[in-house]
Design an enzyme around this catalytic site. Structure first.
Site, PDB file in Angstrom:
ATOM      1  N   LEU A  47      58.627  17.687  25.012  1.00  0.00           N
ATOM      2  CA  LEU A  47      58.166  19.032  25.335  1.00  0.00           C
ATOM      3  C   LEU A  47      56.742  19.184  24.807  1.00  0.00           C
ATOM      4  O   LEU A  47      56.452  18.770  23.679  1.00  0.00           O
ATOM      5  CB  LEU A  47      59.080  20.080  24.690  1.00  0.00           C
ATOM      6  CG  LEU A  47      58.728  21.496  25.153  1.00  0.00           C
ATOM      7  CD1 LEU A  47      59.169  21.731  26.594  1.00  0.00           C
ATOM      8  CD2 LEU A  47      59.342  22.541  24.246  1.00  0.00           C
ATOM      9  N   GLU A 103      60.313  12.939  19.733  1.00  0.00           N
ATOM     10  CA  GLU A 103      60.271  14.294  19.162  1.00  0.00           C
ATOM     11  C   GLU A 103      61.624  14.581  18.543  1.00  0.00           C
ATOM     12  O   GLU A 103      62.546  13.771  18.646  1.00  0.00           O
ATOM     13  CB  GLU A 103      59.938  15.324  20.250  1.00  0.00           C
ATOM     14  CG  GLU A 103      60.972  15.403  21.353  1.00  0.00           C
ATOM     15  CD  GLU A 103      60.675  16.463  22.404  1.00  0.00           C
ATOM     16  OE1 GLU A 103      59.915  17.409  22.126  1.00  0.00           O
ATOM     17  OE2 GLU A 103      61.237  16.349  23.508  1.00  0.00           O
ATOM     18  N   LYS A 112      60.967  22.910  30.020  1.00  0.00           N
ATOM     19  CA  LYS A 112      61.779  23.606  29.004  1.00  0.00           C
ATOM     20  C   LYS A 112      63.029  24.148  29.688  1.00  0.00           C
ATOM     21  O   LYS A 112      63.139  25.340  30.009  1.00  0.00           O
ATOM     22  CB  LYS A 112      60.961  24.704  28.313  1.00  0.00           C
ATOM     23  CG  LYS A 112      61.551  25.115  26.960  1.00  0.00           C
ATOM     24  CD  LYS A 112      60.526  25.816  26.114  1.00  0.00           C
ATOM     25  CE  LYS A 112      61.109  26.509  24.901  1.00  0.00           C
ATOM     26  NZ  LYS A 112      61.707  25.631  23.896  1.00  0.00           N
ATOM     27  N   TYR A 155      63.607  28.338  29.985  1.00  0.00           N
ATOM     28  CA  TYR A 155      63.532  29.381  28.964  1.00  0.00           C
ATOM     29  C   TYR A 155      62.268  29.226  28.136  1.00  0.00           C
ATOM     30  O   TYR A 155      61.554  28.219  28.234  1.00  0.00           O
ATOM     31  CB  TYR A 155      64.772  29.340  28.062  1.00  0.00           C
ATOM     32  CG  TYR A 155      64.781  28.241  27.018  1.00  0.00           C
ATOM     33  CD1 TYR A 155      64.961  26.914  27.361  1.00  0.00           C
ATOM     34  CD2 TYR A 155      64.597  28.545  25.668  1.00  0.00           C
ATOM     35  CE1 TYR A 155      64.979  25.905  26.395  1.00  0.00           C
ATOM     36  CE2 TYR A 155      64.618  27.543  24.695  1.00  0.00           C
ATOM     37  CZ  TYR A 155      64.807  26.232  25.069  1.00  0.00           C
ATOM     38  OH  TYR A 155      64.815  25.249  24.121  1.00  0.00           O
TER      39      TYR A 155
HETATM   40  C1  LIG Z   1      62.673  19.496  22.366  1.00  0.00           C
HETATM   41  C2  LIG Z   1      61.627  20.391  21.784  1.00  0.00           C
HETATM   42  N1  LIG Z   1      60.453  19.852  21.402  1.00  0.00           N
HETATM   43  C3  LIG Z   1      59.484  20.605  20.851  1.00  0.00           C
HETATM   44  C4  LIG Z   1      59.648  21.969  20.650  1.00  0.00           C
HETATM   45  C5  LIG Z   1      58.544  22.775  20.015  1.00  0.00           C
HETATM   46  O1  LIG Z   1      57.901  23.556  20.989  1.00  0.00           O
HETATM   47  P1  LIG Z   1      57.113  24.887  20.595  1.00  0.00           P
HETATM   48  O2  LIG Z   1      56.109  24.511  19.559  1.00  0.00           O
HETATM   49  O3  LIG Z   1      56.483  25.324  21.866  1.00  0.00           O
HETATM   50  O4  LIG Z   1      58.129  25.846  20.070  1.00  0.00           O
HETATM   51  C6  LIG Z   1      60.841  22.577  21.055  1.00  0.00           C
HETATM   52  C7  LIG Z   1      61.027  24.014  20.889  1.00  0.00           C
HETATM   53  O5  LIG Z   1      62.013  24.576  21.270  1.00  0.00           O
HETATM   54  C8  LIG Z   1      61.852  21.767  21.642  1.00  0.00           C
HETATM   55  O6  LIG Z   1      63.021  22.304  22.045  1.00  0.00           O
END
Ligand SMILES: Cc1ncc(COP(=O)(O)O)c(C=O)c1O
Length: 278
Positions: A201, A177, A145, A32
């Site tokens: 991520l 994270e 993701k 997603y």
């Molecule tokens: C586990 C995780 N880390 C980091 C992020 C931040 O990613 P982004 O800046 O692309 O929204 C998300 C966003 O959904 C996430 O689910």
């Protein structure tokens, strides 16, 4: 008006759309993305579509539409919603087929919602959030993701039940994270964040913040960070598409300083950046 899309057509956002044999809810078998729309324009669309293609390739999922078709559906959804500040979520699952772990020979399914974006007040940003540290029990491929978010859900819930706003995953004393965000800290004027390995991520906001820091000549280090360093930093914040940049005011029992000069500079740089982009 909030709006949804499922199986080649726009539908009402609360239509009961999913067939019982949809692999998304049976196995979490899909990927997603979430894109924030500012003033009617999706921010970092290309970057999100690049990551989508990468995630899909990693799980051997063939996207049901070409990239330009996905772009068209997103723009059409935004237009139909008439929302200026919107949250666009879309999922691609391995399709609809009788339950069986092996891949079915069916087309993948694209679904999307366009809803009002959550707007965080200045007051909320001034206060910031409290975080706890939590053992990372997720799998080894968190750069994908994927729809499988159970450890993230359980950890977020644990944080809330313990009186914190967010949980930060830690592995062998190294910070990774948050449950839905990346994490940064500032020490002696340098910005630190864990490196973009397979274990986190690769956030689109994370990358934008690093770009802003480089533009503002703020020294940056992407390196392994242990929990002692994290707790003793001068400033810390999380990033994500929805929350943008949100300060951390406490890490468990450690209260961080109230002054956040680097976080504030980066937040205003990020705002200028996305205003330029859209
Ligand atoms: C586990 C995780 N880390 C980091 C992020 C931040 O990613 P982004 O800046 O692309 O929204 C998300 C966003 O959904 C996430 O689910």
């Amino acid at each position: 008006m909030e709006i949804a899309y499922y199986q080649n057509k726009f539908i009402d956002v609360d239509s009961p759309a999913l067939p019982i044999d949809e692999r998304g809810h049976q196995f979490g078998d899909g990927v997603y993305e979430y894109i924030r729309v500012y003033d009617g324009t999706p921010l970092f669309l290309d970057e999100h579509l690049d990551r989508l293609e990468k995630s899909a390739a990693e799980i051997k999922l063939t996207l049901p539409y070409r990239r330009d078709e996905i772009t068209g559906i997103i723009y059409e959804g935004i237009k139909r919603s008439s929302l200026k500040e919107a949250a666009v979520y879309f999922q691609i699952t391995r399709g609809i087929a009788p339950r069986n772990h092996s891949f079915p020979n069916v087309k993948a399914v694209f679904s999307m919602t366009v809803k009002k974006a959550t707007i965080f007040t200045d007051e909320a940003r001034t206060k910031g959030i409290s975080v706890m540290l939590r053992q990372d029990e997720r799998w080894a491929n968190c750069f994908i993701k994927s729809l499988n978010l159970l450890p993230n859900v359980l950890s977020k819930q644990e944080a809330i039940e313990k009186g914190y706003d967010e949980a930060i995953f830690v592995h062998e004393d190294f910070v990774r994270e948050g449950t839905s965000c990346n994490v940064f800290m500032v020490k002696d004027g340098t910005l630190y964040t864990p490196p973009a390995t397979r274990h986190i991520l690769h956030g689109i906001t994370r990358k934008a913040v690093l770009d802003c820091a480089r533009e503002y000549n703020i020294p940056v280090r992407e390196q392994a960070i242990n929990t002692t360093f994290f707790k003793n930093c001068d400033e810390a914040f999380i990033t994500s598409t929805s929350i943008e940049i949100m300060p951390i005011y406490s890490i468990e029992d450690q209260i961080l300083p109230k002054e956040r000069p680097v976080t504030e500079r980066l937040y205003s740089a990020y705002q200028n950046f996305y205003k330029q982009e859209v």
